[in-house]
Design a protein around this motif. Structure first.
Motif, mmCIF file in Angstrom:
data_model
loop_
_atom_site.group_PDB
_atom_site.id
_atom_site.type_symbol
_atom_site.label_atom_id
_atom_site.label_comp_id
_atom_site.label_asym_id
_atom_site.label_seq_id
_atom_site.Cartn_x
_atom_site.Cartn_y
_atom_site.Cartn_z
ATOM 1 N N ARG A 110 4.174 -0.696 3.940
ATOM 2 C CA ARG A 110 5.340 0.077 3.490
ATOM 3 C C ARG A 110 5.876 -0.489 2.172
ATOM 4 O O ARG A 110 6.289 0.256 1.279
ATOM 5 C CB ARG A 110 6.419 0.021 4.571
ATOM 6 N N LEU A 111 5.842 -1.813 2.069
ATOM 7 C CA LEU A 111 6.324 -2.471 0.857
ATOM 8 C C LEU A 111 5.503 -2.040 -0.354
ATOM 9 O O LEU A 111 6.039 -1.712 -1.411
ATOM 10 C CB LEU A 111 6.253 -3.989 1.039
ATOM 11 N N VAL A 112 4.191 -2.019 -0.186
ATOM 12 C CA VAL A 112 3.297 -1.639 -1.284
ATOM 13 C C VAL A 112 3.477 -0.169 -1.640
ATOM 14 O O VAL A 112 3.492 0.214 -2.819
ATOM 15 C CB VAL A 112 1.832 -1.940 -0.902
ATOM 16 N N GLU A 113 3.632 0.678 -0.644
ATOM 17 C CA GLU A 113 3.815 2.111 -0.894
ATOM 18 C C GLU A 113 5.094 2.389 -1.673
ATOM 19 O O GLU A 113 5.177 3.361 -2.426
ATOM 20 C CB GLU A 113 3.844 2.875 0.432
ATOM 21 N N ASN A 114 6.102 1.534 -1.504
ATOM 22 C CA ASN A 114 7.399 1.751 -2.143
ATOM 23 C C ASN A 114 7.504 1.158 -3.546
ATOM 24 O O ASN A 114 8.568 1.219 -4.163
ATOM 25 C CB ASN A 114 8.520 1.178 -1.275
ATOM 26 N N ILE A 115 6.420 0.567 -4.026
ATOM 27 C CA ILE A 115 6.446 0.057 -5.397
ATOM 28 C C ILE A 115 6.619 1.230 -6.346
ATOM 29 O O ILE A 115 5.863 2.202 -6.306
ATOM 30 C CB ILE A 115 5.155 -0.724 -5.731
ATOM 31 N N ARG A 116 7.629 1.132 -7.201
ATOM 32 C CA ARG A 116 8.008 2.261 -8.044
ATOM 33 C C ARG A 116 7.107 2.388 -9.259
ATOM 34 O O ARG A 116 6.258 1.549 -9.533
ATOM 35 C CB ARG A 116 9.466 2.113 -8.488
ATOM 36 N N SER A 117 7.322 3.481 -9.987
ATOM 37 C CA SER A 117 6.541 3.717 -11.198
ATOM 38 C C SER A 117 6.889 2.674 -12.251
ATOM 39 O O SER A 117 7.883 1.958 -12.147
ATOM 40 C CB SER A 117 6.835 5.117 -11.746
ATOM 41 N N GLY A 118 6.072 2.628 -13.279
ATOM 42 C CA GLY A 118 6.269 1.642 -14.326
ATOM 43 C C GLY A 118 5.160 0.618 -14.316
ATOM 44 O O GLY A 118 4.894 -0.045 -15.312
ATOM 45 N N THR A 119 4.498 0.474 -13.176
ATOM 46 C CA THR A 119 3.338 -0.404 -13.097
ATOM 47 C C THR A 119 2.073 0.426 -13.311
ATOM 48 O O THR A 119 2.090 1.653 -13.219
ATOM 49 C CB THR A 119 3.267 -1.098 -11.729
#
Length: 668
Positions: free
Chosen positions: A8-17
Motif C-alpha cells: 500500500r505504501l508503494v502504491e501511494n507514492i505520488r507523482s514526481g518520481t
C-alpha cells in the motif's frame, strides 16, 4: 521486525518520481556511506542489467535493472536498523527522509542487498531482500568473514509495467549526471569516483566525474556575476543561489532550470517557459571547424537554497509549495524559476539579446506591413512572453488581448470617475481617460481603413480576366460586396462592403442580397436597401429611400440583346412596382413603408462597351455621365433614379475616396 503495509505504501507514492529515481537514490546512499568512512578513495560502481532480445537499430537489449556497489561503511547494525525503520531520521542532517528505498519497489520487482561491514572489531557479511508484504527486511543472514573490503552491493531488477526509457549507456550516464550534478560540483564535499558499465562488459567503465573534466569536458560551469537572489516568504527573506552550466552535445535540445534539494535535482522546467529566447540550442565556434556551425550546447541553471531543502516532498519528486502562487508559504515555484531564468539570461548575454532583437524586428515588421492600426498599442505592449519566432497569429492574439485589457481598464476608470464624489484632480483624470479612449478609437479606425485596402485589392483582382481570358461571374464579384442570399437579419451590419458602391450604404436598416424579400421563389434583385428615416424634405414629410442594385458579370453584354429576358433596367422597374403595390414584407413580416413620395434609386453595375452604351442611349434613353463611365435616367412616374456604372468606375471611385486615408497610413 517491522510491521508496514509495504504494498500500500508503494502504491501511494505520488507523482514526481520516475524510473531513474531509485537509481539516483541508491547512488546517493553509496556516496553517503563512503562519506562515513572519510576515505579519499571512494568508488561507486554502477552496472546496467539487461534482458530480452537485442534492438534491431541500437543492437542493445532493454534495461532490466541496476547493481550499485560502493566501498563505504556497509550495513552495520545501525544502518541496518535505519533501513528497517519507516521514516528513519538517521540521515536527516543530510536531508534524508527515510523513505527513498521504497521507490525501488515502485519501479522494480525486487531488491537484494549484500554488504560487508565491521562491527565490534569483527568483519561480517549481511545479506537480505527488501520485503513486499509487512516486513521491510526479509531473508536476512549475517555471517563472519575473514576478508573483503567494506561496502555494499545493492541490486534492483525486474523493471515494472513500462520499459526503461533509455538503452544506450551514454544516454543513461548523462541523465544520472544531470540529476546528481550538485554532488559532482560541490567543492566543500568532494564527490567519490562514480563509474558506470554494462554488467559483464569487458569495455572500460565510463567515469561520470569526467563529464566535468578540465579538458574537452561535456559540462562546463559558466561564470555568473551575481548568482544569488532573495524572495520574501511571510515577511522573512529566503536566499537562493544559482549556478549555470553548459551541456555540450545535449541529449535534448532544451535549456532548463532545475530546483535542487539536498544536492539532488527535484524538478526541472524548460527555460523557454520563462524566457522564450532559450527555445533553441546555442553554438560556440570551434578552432579548425570548417563547417562554421560550432559546438552545440544548452544551458541548465541549478537553484539551491534552504527554502528548497525544507520544502521538498517525501519522495523528492516535487515541493510542498505551489507552482504558480502560494499564499501559505509565500514563495511559489514559478517565482523562483523566473528569477533563476533572469540570472541565466544575464549569464548567456549577447546571444539572448540578439534573439530578442530579431523577435522585436519580426513584430515591428508585422505591425508596419500588416497591422498598422496597432502601431500605437505596440509601443506600450510587452512582447517578452511571445515565442522566439512568433507567427502572425501569435502577435495578433497578443495585441488583441492587450487591447482588451486596456479597454477594460479604461471602462473601470470611467466608472470610477462617474461614481466618485471627490473632485480632486478630476480634470486630469478625465483627460487621461479621454486620451486612452481617443487612442483606442484611432487604432480601430486605422484597422478599418487597412481592411478597406485589402478589400479593394481583392475586388480589383476579381475584375481581371484569368489566364484563359475569362472573367469571373457576377456572383463571385457580388460576394465581395455582400454575400448572396443573405439579408441584414442574418449577418452583422458591418459584415458587408457596400461602401464600395456608396458610402451612404453603410447606414441602412434592412438589406436583402439576392434574396426574395418574403417569398422563397419570388422576384429578387441583387441588393435591395432600405435607408434609415433620417432625412426630411420640403414640408417635413419623412422619406424612406429604397436602393436596388443589379450586377452583371464583367464583360457580359448579352442582356442588351433584343431577345434577352435578363434586361436589368426592366428588372429594377418591375421590382420597384412590386414594392410600391405592397406585394412584399420583410422576412419578419414588417411592412415596407412606401408612399407616392418615397424615392427609389436603382444602380446597374456592368461593363459598358459600345454595344451596351448604344443600347442605353438609343433604346433606354439614358444620359451619359461626364467621365463616360456611367449613364443615368430619371423615371418620374415611379420617383426612380437609375444609374448604370461600370466596374472600372466603381473600383476607381472607391479607391479615390479612400486614397487619402491609405496615403496617411503609408499603405498605398
Amino acid at each position: 521486525m517491522s510491521n508496514v503495509n509495504i504494498k500500500r505504501l508503494v502504491e501511494n507514492i505520488r507523482s514526481g518520481t520516475n524510473v531513474y529515481t531509485p537509481v539516483v537514490e541508491l547512488i546517493v546512499n553509496s556516496i553517503q556511506a563512503i562519506d562515513e568512512t572519510k576515505s579519499c578513495r571512494g568508488l561507486v560502481d554502477i552496472q546496467i542489467k539487461r534482458d530480452g532480445p537485442e534492438d534491431l537499430i541500437e543492437r542493445l537489449r532493454s534495461v532490466d535493472g541496476f547493481i550499485v556497489s560502493d566501498n563505504g561503511v556497509g550495513f552495520n547494525q545501525r544502518n541496518r536498523d535505519s533501513f528497517d525503520e519507516l521514516y528513519s531520521e538517521q540521515k536527516k542532517p543530510d536531508g534524508g527522509k527515510g523513505f527513498g528505498r521504497f521507490t525501488c519497489l515502485k519501479y522494480f520487482d525486487r531488491m537484494h542487498v549484500r554488504s560487508i561491514f565491521v562491527e565490534g572489531g569483527t568483519r561480517q557479511e549481511r545479506t537480505f531482500r527488501m520485503g513486499l508484504d509487512k516486513d521491510i527486511i526479509v531473508d536476512e543472514s549475517v555471517r563472519a568473514v575473514t576478508e573483503g573490503e567494506t561496502g555494499s552491493v545493492v541490486e534492483i531488477a525486474g523493471v515494472k509495467s513500462v520499459k526503461f526509457p533509455d538503452k544506450g549507456i551514454d544516454t543513461i550516464s548523462r541523465v544520472i549526471v544531470e540529476r546528481l550534478l550538485p554532488y559532482f560540483v560541490d567543492d566543500e564535499r568532494p564527490c567519490p569516483r562514480v563509474v558506470i558499465r554494462d554488467e559483464g562488459s569487458v569495455a572500460p567503465p565510463i567515469a561520470l566525474n569526467d563529464y566535468l573534466a578540465k579538458e574537452n569536458s561535456q559540462i562546463v560551469e559558466m561564470a555568473v556575476s551575481d548568482g544569488s537572489f532573495a524572495l520574501s516568504a511571510n515577511g522573512e527573506e529566503k536566499t537562493f543561489q544559482v549556478r549555470v552550466f553548459k551541456f555540450y552535445s545535449p541529449r535534448v535540445s532544451r535549456s532548463k532550470i532545475s530546483l535542487v534539494a539536498h544536492r539532488r535535482e527535484v524538478t526541472d522546467v524548460a527555460l523557454q517557459s520563462h524566457i522564450p529566447e532559450f527555445a533553441d540550442e546555442f553554438f560556440e565556434p570551434v578552432p579548425g571547424d570548417d563547417s562554421g556551425r560550432g559546438r552545440n550546447f544548452v544551458i541548465k541553471a541549478y537553484v539551491f537554497g534552504d527554502y528548497l531543502n525544507d520544502n521538498v516532498s517525501l519522495e523528492r519528486g516535487e515541493f510542498r509549495f505551489q507552482t504558480e502562487s502560494d499564499l501559505l508559504n509565500g514563495i511559489s515555484q514559478s517565482q523562483i524559476e523566473q528569477r533563476a531564468a533572469e540570472i541565466a539570461q544575464q549569464t548567456v548575454g549577447d546571444e539572448i539579446s540578439e534573439r530578442k532583437q530579431r523577435k522585436q524586428a519580426r513584430i515591428d515588421d508585422y505591425v508596419s506591413t500588416q497591422a498598422p492600426w496597432h502601431r500605437s498599442l505596440s509601443s506600450e505592449v510587452d512582447f517578452s512572453a511571445l515565442p522566439m519566432r512568433p507567427s502572425n497569429q501569435d502577435i495578433e492574439l497578443h495585441l488583441q488581448q492587450k487591447k482588451f485589457e486596456k479597454e477594460v481598464a479604461t471602462r473601470a476608470q470611467v466608472a470610477a470617475i462617474l461614481e466618485s464624489k471627490n473632485e480632486t484632480d478630476l480634470d486630469s483624470r478625465i483627460a487621461q481617460v479621454m486620451e486612452s479612449i481617443s487612442e483606442t478609437s484611432k487604432n480601430d479606425l486605422i484597422h478599418y481603413v487597412s481592411m478597406r485596402k485589402c478589400v479593394l485589392d481583392i475586388f480589383g483582382k476579381a475584375l481581371e480576366a484569368d489566364e484563359d481570358g475569362r472573367h469571373r461571374s457576377e456572383g463571385e464579384v457580388h460576394d465581395i460586396i455582400m454575400q448572396r442570399r443573405k439579408d441584414s437579419d442574418e449577418i452583422d451590419f458591418d459584415a458587408h462592403n457596400l461602401w464600395i458602391l456608396d458610402e451612404r450604404l453603410n447606414f441602412c436598416t434592412y438589406i436583402s442580397s439576392e434574396k426574395a424579400i418574403n417569398k422563397p421563389n419570388g422576384d429578387r434583385t441583387d441588393i435591395t436597401i432600405f435607408n434609415n428615416r433620417v432625412a426630411f424634405r420640403g414640408e417635413n414629410v419623412a422619406s424612406n429611400p429604397i436602393t436596388i442594385f443589379e450586377f452583371k458579370r464583367p464583360q457580359r453584354t448579352d442582356f442588351a440583346n433584343p431577345s434577352s429576358d435578363d434586361d436589368p433596367v426592366a428588372q429594377i422597374i418591375r421590382y420597384v412596382n412590386q414594392i410600391r403595390t405592397g406585394k412584399f414584407k420583410t422576412p419578419k413580416n414588417r411592412d415596407i413603408l412606401v408612399n407616392e413620395n418615397t424615392p427609389f434609386y436603382g444602380y446597374i453595375v456592368c461593363d459598358t462597351p459600345k454595344k451596351v452604351a448604344d443600347w442605353l442611349e438609343l433604346e433606354k434613353d439614358f444620359k451619359s455621365m461626364p467621365d463616360g463611365l456611367g449613364w443615368f435616367y430619371w423615371h418620374s412616374k415611379l420617383n426612380l433614379y437609375i444609374e448604370v456604372v461600370s466596374w472600372t468606375k466603381i473600383l476607381r471611385d472607391a479607391e479615390m475616396r479612400n486614397r487619402i486615408f491609405f496615403s496617411k497610413l503609408g499603405i498605398e
